[in-house]
Design an enzyme around this catalytic site. Sequence first.
Site, short mmCIF file in Angstrom:
data_model
loop_
_atom_site.label_atom_id
_atom_site.label_comp_id
_atom_site.label_asym_id
_atom_site.label_seq_id
_atom_site.Cartn_x
_atom_site.Cartn_y
_atom_site.Cartn_z
N LYS A 23 -13.67 1.90 -3.96
CA LYS A 23 -14.68 2.20 -2.93
C LYS A 23 -15.90 2.87 -3.56
CE LYS A 23 -11.32 2.92 0.77
NZ LYS A 23 -10.68 3.89 1.67
N GLU A 62 0.84 -1.20 0.00
CA GLU A 62 0.00 0.00 0.00
C GLU A 62 0.88 1.26 0.00
OE1 GLU A 62 -2.86 1.24 3.24
OE2 GLU A 62 -4.33 0.64 1.75
N HIS A 107 5.53 -26.80 2.93
CA HIS A 107 4.64 -27.86 2.44
C HIS A 107 3.58 -27.30 1.51
CE1 HIS A 107 6.53 -30.63 5.23
NE2 HIS A 107 6.50 -29.63 6.08
O1 F6P Z 1 -8.74 1.76 2.10
C1 F6P Z 1 -7.42 1.74 2.54
C2 F6P Z 1 -7.33 2.30 3.92
O2 F6P Z 1 -7.54 3.67 3.91
C3 F6P Z 1 -6.01 1.97 4.59
O3 F6P Z 1 -5.00 2.82 4.23
C4 F6P Z 1 -6.38 2.03 6.03
O4 F6P Z 1 -5.43 1.44 6.87
C5 F6P Z 1 -7.70 1.32 6.00
O5 F6P Z 1 -8.30 1.71 4.79
C6 F6P Z 1 -8.62 1.63 7.14
O6 F6P Z 1 -8.89 2.99 7.21
P1 F6P Z 1 -9.53 3.65 8.49
O7 F6P Z 1 -8.59 3.43 9.63
O8 F6P Z 1 -9.72 5.09 8.18
O9 F6P Z 1 -10.83 2.95 8.74
#
Ligand code: F6P
Length: 560
Positions: free
Chosen positions: A524, A369, A400
Site C-alpha cells: 500500500k 490472509e 473443464h
Molecule cells: O488490505 C487488506 C485489508 O485490510 C483486509 O484485511 C480487509 O478486509 C480489507 O483490506 C479492507 O479493509 P477495510 O474494511 O478497512 O476497508
Amino acid sequence: MASASSATPDTLPAWQTLRTHADQLKHVHLKTLFGDDPGRWQCFTRQVAGLTLDLSKQRWDEDTLEHLLALAEEAGVRGAIQALLSGKRVNTSENRPALHTALRLPRDASLIVDGEDVVPAVHESLERMAELVEKLHAGQWRGATGKPIEDVVNLGVGGSDLGPLMVTHALADFRPEGVHPIEVHFASTMDGSQMADYLSRFNPETTLFVLSSKSFTTIDTLSNADTARDWLTNRLARYGSMSASAELVVRQHFIGVSACPEKMSEWGVAPAHQLRFWDWVGGRYSLWGTIGLPIALVVGMANFHEFLAGAHSMDEHFAKVPLADNMPVLLALAGIWNVNFLDIRAHSILPYDGRLEYFAAYLEQLEMESNGKSVTRQGNTINYSTCPVLWGQLGPNAQHAFYQLLHQGTQPVVCDFIAPLRRYDEVENHDTRAHLKAQHRLALSNCFAQSRVLMLGDDALDDDGPRPQHKRYRGNQPSTTVLLDKLTPSTLGALIAMYEHKVFVQAMIWDINPFDQWGVELGKKIAGETQKILEHDGEIQSLDASSRGLIEAFWAAEDH
Ligand code: F6P
C-alpha cells in the site's frame, strides 16, 4: 497454545512421531487404505448443524489421527479455543480479542470482555441495521429527489466485500416476499471497472451506496466512494440550490459501515446513516455484523438471524465437543497432515452448486490472509510450511478447466468438494422441478465421481484393460467432501464458521497470529509513492530499471 512455551510445533513430540509415521504412510495408496478398512467412512465422517464432513478420502489412517490429536493437545488447541471464544487478546500483534463469534451470540447470552458484556451492544447494532433494512424494504427510504431506492451498491474490498458478495449470491433464493424490490450490487476494484458499468446503467435518483470499510482509509473503497459522490451530486444538482442539494444527496444516498465513526463523519456520512462495529472484529470475519448489511437487504433480517444461528451452532460444537469429534479441528488436522507431513501445498475449493460461485474467493482471503505467515507469535522465523496455496471455482466448470492437472499433473493437490444433498424442492412447476432435480443429480454424480477418480485413479474403472500412459490415472489425490443437507441461511452460516475455526486451529498449531495482515501494508505504501511518481510528483531515478521502464511506458501512452 504452542506459544505458552517457546516450543515451535516442529519440536513437539507428536510432530516427531508424525514425521516417522508419514515416512511409512507416504507410500501407501489411498485405494489400499480403503481396501484395508471397510469402516473408513464411519471412522472419518462427522455430522453437525446440517453438515456432513467426510474426511475418509484423506491419505491417513486411525493412527495418523491419533498422532494429530496428540499434536493438537501438545500445541494447546483446547485452551486456545477457550481463549478465542472468551474474548482473550488472541490477536497478539494488535493486542486485542478476535470476537467474531460474539456477533452471533443469542440475545440472552452474555460475554464479559474487559469488564463489560458485549452482547447488548452487538444486538443494538443489529437492531440499527434492521431499522435501515426495514425502511428500504418498505420503500420508505427516499433519494434526494423523493423517489424510493431501487439499487444498492456496496463499496468495499476484501472482508468488506467478499463475505457479503458470497453470501448474497448463495442465498438469493431466500428473498423475503412482499417487500419493495431492491437489487444489491458490489463494486470493489480501484480501477473503476464496476463503477463505470453501474454509473452508465443506474438511475442516480434511486441508487444508494453503502460505504463498507472497517478502517475507512482503504483507497480502493474511498476512490469508488468519491466517484459515486461526484456522479450523484453532478447528476442531481438541478434539484435545488447546489450546496443544499449536495448535502441532501450525500445524506440520502450513502450509508457508512465502519469501526471508525469519526472518519465516516469526516467523509460526510450522516450520523443517522452510520452503522458501526468494533476493532475486535477482523475485516475478513466481519460479515456477521453490520458489514452484513447487503446480506440482510437480500434475505431479510429473519434469515440473517438464521444465518447467525447456524454459525452459532458451529461455535457451540467447536467449544464443547472433544477434539476427536470436533469438525473444525478435524478439518484443520487434515490440512496440517497434508501440508507438513505429506508435502501437499496446493488446496482447491470446488463447490458443486452455482450459488456458491464466490465461496472459493471468500475462502482465499479467509485462509491465506489469516495464515499466510512466516513468523511465530513471538516474532521468530518459521522453518516449516504454513498456509497452502488455495484457489478454486465451481467444480463443474473447473472440470473443464484445471481438473486435467488434478488428474494427471505433477503437483499433489488436496480438494474440498462442497455440495447440498437436496435442492429444488420448492420449485412449483412439476416438470421444471423434475428437470432441475435431474440436473442436481447430474452435478452430484460428477462431484462424487471426481473425488472417487482422484482417489482410485485407474482402479475406479471395472475394466482396466491395457492403455497407453497418457490415458492412465494414478489417483491417490486426497480430498474432503462437505455435504450440506440443503443450502440454507443456517447451513451456510455453519459452513463458514467451520472454515473460520479450522483456520484458527491451524494457526494455533503453526504458532502464528491469524488475525493480523501486516504483509499487505508495504504494498500500500509503495503504491502511494508510485502514484505520486505517475502524477509527476515524485522522483523516478532511484527506482529499479523495470519500474522505470513501466512508468515511462505509461507516460508515453498518456501523452499519445
Ligand atoms: O488490505 C487488506 C485489508 O485490510 C483486509 O484485511 C480487509 O478486509 C480489507 O483490506 C479492507 O479493509 P477495510 O474494511 O478497512 O476497508
